[in-house]
Design a protein around this motif. Structure first.
Motif, short mmCIF file in Angstrom:
data_model
loop_
_atom_site.label_atom_id
_atom_site.label_comp_id
_atom_site.label_asym_id
_atom_site.label_seq_id
_atom_site.Cartn_x
_atom_site.Cartn_y
_atom_site.Cartn_z
N ASP A 40 7.33 -1.21 -11.68
CA ASP A 40 6.80 -2.03 -12.76
C ASP A 40 6.96 -1.31 -14.10
O ASP A 40 5.99 -0.95 -14.79
CB ASP A 40 5.33 -2.37 -12.51
CG ASP A 40 4.80 -3.43 -13.46
OD1 ASP A 40 5.60 -3.96 -14.27
OD2 ASP A 40 3.59 -3.73 -13.40
N THR A 42 7.68 -2.16 -17.02
CA THR A 42 7.06 -2.75 -18.20
C THR A 42 5.69 -2.13 -18.44
O THR A 42 5.30 -1.83 -19.58
CB THR A 42 6.94 -4.27 -18.05
OG1 THR A 42 8.23 -4.84 -17.82
CG2 THR A 42 6.32 -4.90 -19.29
N LYS A 263 14.68 -11.97 -10.28
CA LYS A 263 13.39 -12.16 -10.94
C LYS A 263 12.25 -11.91 -9.97
O LYS A 263 12.25 -12.40 -8.84
CB LYS A 263 13.28 -13.59 -11.49
CG LYS A 263 14.34 -13.92 -12.54
CD LYS A 263 14.17 -15.35 -13.05
CE LYS A 263 15.21 -15.68 -14.12
NZ LYS A 263 15.04 -17.05 -14.65
N ARG A 266 7.08 -9.48 -12.12
CA ARG A 266 6.90 -8.49 -13.19
C ARG A 266 8.01 -8.51 -14.24
O ARG A 266 7.82 -8.01 -15.36
CB ARG A 266 6.83 -7.09 -12.58
CG ARG A 266 5.52 -6.86 -11.82
CD ARG A 266 5.65 -5.81 -10.76
NE ARG A 266 6.58 -6.18 -9.71
CZ ARG A 266 6.28 -7.01 -8.70
NH1 ARG A 266 5.07 -7.54 -8.63
NH2 ARG A 266 7.18 -7.30 -7.78
N GLY A 267 9.17 -9.04 -13.90
CA GLY A 267 10.26 -9.04 -14.87
C GLY A 267 11.57 -9.44 -14.23
O GLY A 267 11.62 -9.91 -13.08
N THR A 268 12.64 -9.25 -14.97
CA THR A 268 13.97 -9.69 -14.55
C THR A 268 14.97 -8.57 -14.79
O THR A 268 14.92 -7.88 -15.81
CB THR A 268 14.41 -10.94 -15.34
OG1 THR A 268 13.47 -11.98 -15.12
CG2 THR A 268 15.80 -11.40 -14.90
N ASP A 299 15.36 -6.95 -22.30
CA ASP A 299 14.04 -6.98 -21.66
C ASP A 299 14.02 -6.27 -20.31
O ASP A 299 13.06 -6.43 -19.55
CB ASP A 299 13.59 -8.43 -21.48
CG ASP A 299 13.50 -9.18 -22.80
OD1 ASP A 299 12.98 -8.60 -23.78
OD2 ASP A 299 13.97 -10.34 -22.87
N SER A 300 15.04 -5.52 -20.00
CA SER A 300 15.12 -4.85 -18.70
C SER A 300 15.25 -3.35 -18.89
O SER A 300 15.95 -2.88 -19.78
CB SER A 300 16.32 -5.37 -17.90
OG SER A 300 16.51 -4.60 -16.73
N THR A 305 12.25 -2.42 -13.01
CA THR A 305 11.59 -3.47 -13.79
C THR A 305 10.92 -4.47 -12.86
O THR A 305 9.87 -5.03 -13.18
CB THR A 305 12.60 -4.20 -14.69
OG1 THR A 305 13.20 -3.25 -15.58
CG2 THR A 305 11.95 -5.30 -15.49
#
Length: 542
Positions: A40, A42, A263, A266-268, A299-300, A305
């Motif tokens: 995770d 992020t 995906k 938590r994110g992509t 965003d990765s 991620t």
């Protein structure tokens, strides 16, 4: 100190949660790269950004964590250290430095002692060598089941590696523990702990129907801070790829080599997909090594991620090896493939220069390639073409400036091609536009890596054809990394020997010498020997 804390401190995942919510104000990170290795990411990023002070003690300044550090303390790496090491057989060996300390780097113990002396009386940190610290550790083992009070550096130097326990007065270590049936517990009896099976913390459902597992690649180690700097190690697995079962790909109308979005809750992370017969239906596999330096985007931050921070209640180990995900076509119309030939000592600087460009991209991947002719491969994708300033920056990194650069532009379709010829060889290229515009990127990169002259293919250089010119033999995977033996070479050698698989492996070792050095390729050699068809000779057919 008068006493040590009576309760255990925070574990790794909990520590970054505490940084994010302000319970912990500063963190000192030594010899690890949490912005690549933690789940995770992020949440990890939020913790590092919220911290009032981040100290990083490492041998490498370009890890994913380094960009968050307020203070960087350069430390020595394993080959520069003196001391001891204990293996899983309980055998203690002396370690001597193969290289001197570089530049401003210091040993970890020197950094810790220097800091300790600044905090309080220097008498608390009187150590002037690894041996002095080891002697204190030795005394702390007295009377325990790992007693090594009978050992010294002199004994290790004279007799070689020794096993613990080796108490004072002993003449040798103990080869096998607990042979007398007495264990290091108050009553001398062994303690067994049994745990009932627990389901995975994150189950699949209709929204996230696939199980993503992560694991190691054969020739890389953890976060690639060291092995990611060695170009030939990318010969076995060239770049980040997601492995999926062919049936799962077919149900999603996905083709090998297609860009997909993985995906989770938590994110992509975006990555190229390939069919993998070793992956069961309902699962997907992604190597854990690819951090943002090699695989990322706006965003990765890399593979982790999407992984889960759920903790085992006893060990507090996160459930990194499993996450519920969905996988779908990326749907990013603008694509780019670029590559440049570089000197071996320079490709790390090219990778570092490419990293800031991710801020305008949804997907980015940068990896070294080649053995005799090393280079850097850069792939990118986004909803639309980045700015002209961004493209100009990329061209500077790829050395695609000057009058000797071949150029093609189609403003209506948004296609662009830049190729640089040095002497009679391809030196670098940038192909951008839709998927068709970059179709020739694969064989052009192969041509650059092969070192062949471009004299005969000049007319094809600016054409977006996916078909390579006649005469190009694509390079195959490197199976034996030590000697650079490819899968093609192994297949050609096996074609000459129609015996059983065991004899075929011996034949490969005798003729190509693959599998005779470190041995890590032997499982793959056995698999190739068993899988490749045995040729039928004329006398057999008769």
């Amino acid at each position: 100190v008068e006493r040590v804390p009576s309760k255990p401190g925070l574990t790794a995942v909990e520590l970054f949660d505490a940084l994010a919510d302000g319970r912990v104000k500063m963190v000192w990170i030594a010899c690890t790269n949490p912005m690549q290795s933690m789940p995770d990411l992020t949440r990890v990023k939020a913790g590092l950004e919220a911290a009032q002070l981040v100290v990083l003690q490492d041998a490498y300044a370009n890890t994913e964590t380094a960009s968050f550090a307020d203070v960087v303390l350069p430390a020595t790496s394993w080959g520069e250290k003196e001391g001891t090491v204990t293996n899983s057989e309980r055998r203690i060996s002396r370690v001597r430095a193969a290289l001197p300390k570089p530049f401003e780097a210091r040993h970890d113990w020197e950094i810790a002692c220097d800091f300790g002396r600044r905090l309080g009386p220097s008498s608390l940190f009187p150590y002037d060598s690894p041996e002095a610290i080891w002697n204190e550790h030795r005394e702390a083992t007295r009377g325990r089941d790992l007693d090594i009070t009978g050992l010294s550096y002199a004994i290790l130097d004279e007799r070689g590696p020794q096993q613990w326990p080796f108490p004072e007065g002993a003449t040798q270590g103990k080869a096998r523990l607990y042979e007398d049936g007495v264990f290091a517990t108050p009553n001398g009896r062994a303690r067994f702990y049994t745990e009932k099976h627990r389901d995975l913390a994150e189950g699949v459902d209709a929204r996230f129907p696939l199980r993503l597992t992560t694991g190691r690649l054969r020739d890389h180690w953890h976060g690639l801070s060291r092995t990611g700097n060695v170009t030939p190690l990318f010969g076995h697995v060239a770049e980040p790829r997601l492995g999926m079962n062919a049936a799962d790909m077919s149900r999603r109308a996905l083709e090998p080599g297609e860009l997909v979005a993985v995906k989770s809750r938590r994110g992509t992370v975006h990555v190229i997909v390939e069919a993998d017969e070793g992956v069961r239906s309902g699962q997907a596999y992604l190597p854990m090594h690819w951090g943002k330096r090699f695989l990322g985007g706006r965003d990765s931050a890399g593979v982790n991620t999407v992984t889960s921070p759920a903790l085992d209640p006893l060990s507090r180990q996160p459930e990194l090896k499993h996450a519920a995900v969905k996988i779908e076509r990326a749907g990013l119309p603008w694509r780019l493939t670029a590559f440049v030939r570089v000197d071996p000592e320079r490709f790390v600087h090219v990778l570092d220069a490419l990293l800031p460009l991710q801020s305008e991209l949804t997907f980015a991947s940068a990896v070294p390639f080649g053995r005799a002719t090393p280079g850097v491969l850069f792939r990118a994708a986004a909803e639309q073409s980045p700015s002209e300033a961004w493209l100009a920056t990329l061209d500077r990194i790829l050395e695609l400036e000057g009058d000797d650069v071949l150029r093609y532009d189609d403003p209506r379709l948004g296609h662009a091609r830049r190729l640089k010829i040095s002497g009679d060889h391809l030196a670098s290229a940038r192909l951008s536009g839709d998927a068709g515009a970059i179709a020739s990127g694969e064989w052009l990169r192969e041509w650059l890596a092969s070192g062949q002259s471009v004299a005969e293919i000049r007319r094809a250089l600016l054409l977006p054809s996916a078909l390579p010119p006649a005469g190009l033999v694509p390079a195959s995977r490197i199976v034996c990394q030590c000697l650079g033996i490819s899968e093609h070479a192994i297949a050609a050698s096996l074609a000459l020997l129609p015996d059983n698989a065991a004899d075929r492996v011996k034949h490969l070792q005798a003729t190509l010498r693959c599998g005779t050095n470190c041995g890590s390729c032997l499982p793959e050699l056995r698999a190739l020997s068993a899988a490749l068809p045995v040729p039928v000779r004329k006398e057999q057919a008769a």
